[in-house]
Design an enzyme around this catalytic site. Structure first.
Site, PDB file in Angstrom:
ATOM      1  CE1 TYR A  50      40.063  39.468  34.549  1.00  0.00           C
ATOM      2  CE2 TYR A  50      38.224  40.923  34.100  1.00  0.00           C
ATOM      3  CZ  TYR A  50      39.576  40.714  34.204  1.00  0.00           C
ATOM      4  OH  TYR A  50      40.436  41.759  33.970  1.00  0.00           O
ATOM      5  CE  LYS A  75      41.029  42.708  30.127  1.00  0.00           C
ATOM      6  NZ  LYS A  75      39.946  42.536  31.103  1.00  0.00           N
TER       7      LYS A  75
END
Ligand code: A2P
Length: 282
Positions: A50, A75
């Site tokens: 992201y 993640k």
């Protein structure tokens, strides 16, 4: 009061969290985190891919939020698969987040069956890295995202600790019944990414009808459905009113009939990304 969920290692997390995908601007992130925390959110979900870990960490610091008051989830991205790379990636992410532990660390995507003949080995190696991080106390819980039953079954052959969480797309019209049943039977907690179908299911007539009859919004109905089904939901919003609305789902209950209608809705929008078919994510 936000409900909470206990994983099988006794780690507790709130059943509603904030997704931060597509929130990249640092000022917007600050507004979002400050509003979310004030509204009762303590679970913040990010990912290396992201590209907003630094913005998130700055926003948390700017809002003066004590680290121990929140649940940080991150993640590992696909380009960092493998034992050592996974450990390295986690340490890099923690540095960006300015923390010495993560509450939850997830494998973002399984290796694509279409791209790699050794997909199972890649996933097994990545997972060994995740287990190392967990055993070393750098992360309080480990899990996966977008894993299907066959990925999990294969992982079972080599894993010492099976994932505590599988973060998957899960919302009315996209219930992934067999996968969710498999996860439940194996004590793998479902965390719903895109619980609003990326905002694309909110115009559905049946969802709107139930919302109208209760005096709640379509988004609140979808999120309540997820929580009532025992999942964690992490809606993304960068709008203050919607951030507040999305956690205000604990003062009503859907009836069995309403749950059934929502569970049986045909696909009516969402991302529907298939981890076996998608090749561009590697
Ligand atoms: P916005 O950020 O402008 O609020 P999902 O979490 O399923 O991926 O959905 C995210 C999308 O849904 C975003 O486009 C977000 O837009 C929108 N959204 C989030 N909460 C609400 C809400 N309560 N009502 C309407 N749209 C929402």
């Amino acid at each position: 009061m936000v409900d909470s969920i206990k994983l099988r290692n006794e780690v507790k997390l709130p059943s509603v969290g904030l997704g931060t995908w597509q929130i990249n601007d640092k000022d917007l992130m600050s507004e979002v985190i400050s509003c979310a925390y004030d509204s009762g959110y303590t679970l913040f979900d990010t990912a290396a891919s992201y590209s907003n870990e630094i913005a998130l960490s700055k926003a948390i610091a700017r809002a003066g939020i004590p680290r121990e008051n929140i649940f940080l989830s991150d993640k590992v991205w696909n380009t960092c698969r493998g034992y050592e790379q996974t450990i390295e990636a986690c340490k890099k992410s923690m540095k960006k987040l300015k923390t010495d532990y993560l509450d939850l660390y997830l494998v973002h995507w399984p290796a694509s069956v279409k791209l790699y003949t050794d997909w199972a080995q890649i996933n097994a190696d990545t997972w060994r890295g995740m287990e190392r991080l967990y055993k070393d106390g750098l992360v309080r819980a480990i899990g996966v995202c977008n894993f299907k039953t066959h990925h999990l079954e294969k992982l079972k052959e080599t894993a010492e600790i099976m994932p505590f969480i599988n973060q998957i797309e899960y919302h009315p019209g996209f219930t992934q019944y067999e996968l969710v049943t498999y996860c439940r039977e194996n004590y793998i907690q479902i965390e719903a990414s895109s619980p609003l179908g990326n905002g694309r299911i909110l115009e559905n007539d049946q969802i709107k009808e139930i919302a109208l009859s209760i005096g709640k919004s379509a988004a609140q109905i979808c999120l309540r459905w997820g929580v009532q089904n025992g999942s964690i939901v992490i809606p993304k919003s960068s709008d203050k009113d919607r951030i507040m609305q999305n956690i205000d789902i604990f003062d009503f209950e859907l009836t069995e009939g309403q749950m059934k209608i929502l569970s049986e809705l045909p696909f009516c929008g969402g991302l529907n990304l298939d981890s076996d078919k998608i090749t561009e994510f590697g």
